[in-house]
Write a protein that holds these residues in place. Sequence first.
Motif, PDB file in Angstrom:
ATOM      1  N   ALA A   1      15.489  28.138  39.219  1.00  0.00           N
ATOM      2  CA  ALA A   1      15.443  26.685  39.049  1.00  0.00           C
ATOM      3  C   ALA A   1      15.423  25.938  40.381  1.00  0.00           C
ATOM      4  CB  ALA A   1      16.641  26.231  38.222  1.00  0.00           C
ATOM      5  N   ASP A   2      15.599  26.638  41.498  1.00  0.00           N
ATOM      6  CA  ASP A   2      15.640  25.991  42.807  1.00  0.00           C
ATOM      7  C   ASP A   2      14.262  25.990  43.450  1.00  0.00           C
ATOM      8  OD1 ASP A   2      18.339  25.671  42.500  1.00  0.00           O
ATOM      9  OD2 ASP A   2      18.894  27.347  43.790  1.00  0.00           O
ATOM     10  N   ASP A   3      14.123  25.173  44.503  1.00  0.00           N
ATOM     11  CA  ASP A   3      12.882  25.187  45.272  1.00  0.00           C
ATOM     12  C   ASP A   3      13.137  25.550  46.733  1.00  0.00           C
ATOM     13  OD1 ASP A   3      14.137  22.899  46.087  1.00  0.00           O
ATOM     14  OD2 ASP A   3      12.430  21.570  45.758  1.00  0.00           O
ATOM     15  N   THR A   4      14.349  26.006  47.050  1.00  0.00           N
ATOM     16  CA  THR A   4      14.703  26.367  48.420  1.00  0.00           C
ATOM     17  C   THR A   4      14.980  27.866  48.506  1.00  0.00           C
ATOM     18  OG1 THR A   4      15.697  24.199  48.751  1.00  0.00           O
ATOM     19  CG2 THR A   4      16.306  25.915  50.309  1.00  0.00           C
ATOM     20  N   ASN A   5      14.309  28.533  49.437  1.00  0.00           N
ATOM     21  CA  ASN A   5      14.540  29.951  49.681  1.00  0.00           C
ATOM     22  C   ASN A   5      15.527  30.113  50.825  1.00  0.00           C
ATOM     23  OD1 ASN A   5      12.584  31.065  47.821  1.00  0.00           O
ATOM     24  ND2 ASN A   5      11.032  30.276  49.205  1.00  0.00           N
ATOM     25  N   GLU A   6      16.437  31.096  50.723  1.00  0.00           N
ATOM     26  CA  GLU A   6      17.305  31.443  51.843  1.00  0.00           C
ATOM     27  C   GLU A   6      16.949  32.843  52.300  1.00  0.00           C
ATOM     28  OE1 GLU A   6      21.455  32.379  51.229  1.00  0.00           O
ATOM     29  OE2 GLU A   6      21.102  32.739  49.106  1.00  0.00           O
ATOM     30  N   GLY A   7      17.246  33.151  53.573  1.00  0.00           N
ATOM     31  CA  GLY A   7      16.973  34.488  54.067  1.00  0.00           C
ATOM     32  C   GLY A   7      16.653  34.495  55.536  1.00  0.00           C
ATOM     33  N   GLY A   8      15.779  35.418  55.923  1.00  0.00           N
ATOM     34  CA  GLY A   8      15.401  35.598  57.310  1.00  0.00           C
ATOM     35  C   GLY A   8      14.968  37.033  57.544  1.00  0.00           C
ATOM     36  N   CYS A   9      15.043  37.459  58.780  1.00  0.00           N
ATOM     37  CA  CYS A   9      14.664  38.814  59.153  1.00  0.00           C
ATOM     38  C   CYS A   9      15.875  39.733  58.966  1.00  0.00           C
ATOM     39  CB  CYS A   9      14.201  38.835  60.608  1.00  0.00           C
ATOM     40  SG  CYS A   9      13.634  40.456  61.163  1.00  0.00           S
ATOM     41  N   ALA A  10      15.651  40.901  58.378  1.00  0.00           N
ATOM     42  CA  ALA A  10      16.739  41.843  58.130  1.00  0.00           C
ATOM     43  C   ALA A  10      16.244  43.267  58.308  1.00  0.00           C
ATOM     44  CB  ALA A  10      17.299  41.652  56.729  1.00  0.00           C
ATOM     45  N   LEU A  11      17.187  44.144  58.573  1.00  0.00           N
ATOM     46  CA  LEU A  11      16.922  45.583  58.677  1.00  0.00           C
ATOM     47  C   LEU A  11      17.330  46.227  57.358  1.00  0.00           C
ATOM     48  CD1 LEU A  11      16.197  48.029  60.523  1.00  0.00           C
ATOM     49  CD2 LEU A  11      18.624  48.127  61.106  1.00  0.00           C
ATOM     50  N   VAL A  12      16.459  47.034  56.773  1.00  0.00           N
ATOM     51  CA  VAL A  12      16.785  47.739  55.534  1.00  0.00           C
ATOM     52  C   VAL A  12      17.703  48.899  55.914  1.00  0.00           C
ATOM     53  CG1 VAL A  12      15.888  48.971  53.521  1.00  0.00           C
ATOM     54  CG2 VAL A  12      14.557  47.103  54.538  1.00  0.00           C
ATOM     55  N   THR A  13      18.975  48.811  55.528  1.00  0.00           N
ATOM     56  CA  THR A  13      19.961  49.800  55.974  1.00  0.00           C
ATOM     57  C   THR A  13      20.293  50.847  54.923  1.00  0.00           C
ATOM     58  OG1 THR A  13      21.701  48.213  55.426  1.00  0.00           O
ATOM     59  CG2 THR A  13      21.006  48.322  57.722  1.00  0.00           C
ATOM     60  N   SER A  14      20.094  50.567  53.646  1.00  0.00           N
ATOM     61  CA  SER A  14      20.279  51.612  52.640  1.00  0.00           C
ATOM     62  C   SER A  14      19.481  51.257  51.395  1.00  0.00           C
ATOM     63  CB  SER A  14      21.756  51.800  52.287  1.00  0.00           C
ATOM     64  OG  SER A  14      22.233  50.729  51.509  1.00  0.00           O
ATOM     65  N   THR A  15      19.002  52.291  50.719  1.00  0.00           N
ATOM     66  CA  THR A  15      18.278  52.100  49.471  1.00  0.00           C
ATOM     67  C   THR A  15      18.633  53.248  48.534  1.00  0.00           C
ATOM     68  OG1 THR A  15      16.364  53.312  50.321  1.00  0.00           O
ATOM     69  CG2 THR A  15      16.296  50.917  50.498  1.00  0.00           C
ATOM     70  N   GLY A  16      18.612  52.963  47.252  1.00  0.00           N
ATOM     71  CA  GLY A  16      18.766  53.999  46.243  1.00  0.00           C
ATOM     72  C   GLY A  16      17.410  54.319  45.664  1.00  0.00           C
TER      73      GLY A  16
END
Length: 164
Positions: free
Chosen positions: A120-135
């Motif tokens: 329902a929002d129109d604002t994204n949050e975030g930035g650059c990140a390192l993928v440190t773990s995945t399943g």
Amino acid sequence: MPQLDTIYGETSVFRFLILDAPTQVRPANFDQAALELPELTTSDMPVTIATTTRDIPRMYGTPTSANSGPTSWAKPAPGQGSWTVSLSGNVQPTEAQRAAMEALYAARGRYVWVERRMNADDTNEGGCALVTSTGKPIPADGVVTFTATLTGWGRHFPDTRQAV
């Protein structure tokens, strides 16, 4: 905006783009090239401010008993900020959604530009990140449980339109 008691993780939109190098500028092709993760059960993006204190706080006097503790207390000041992203979901993915999950799985140890917003929002949050773990997404009776953790590289943008 929907009522808080009606907001669920699967209503969030989570998109990412694998990068060749870390950046603090939103990639120009993000809207066209980003992959979307489907139906997340939960996503969290906490931002933490570290505190700095004196190496050895000064102690005045001696505690009067073992339970009274110190007579001087540290006065922390804000220091560097950091942020992380954790994701999980139980999904029955389409081919495109499975491709996005596998792309993030394969990106472990690489940088991504990541953005999240509620439906329902129109604002994204975030930035650059390192993928440190995945399943590894492996189905059980058709449902895939997917998990990932990312560690922010540089600034967290409450509104990624500011990342220019």
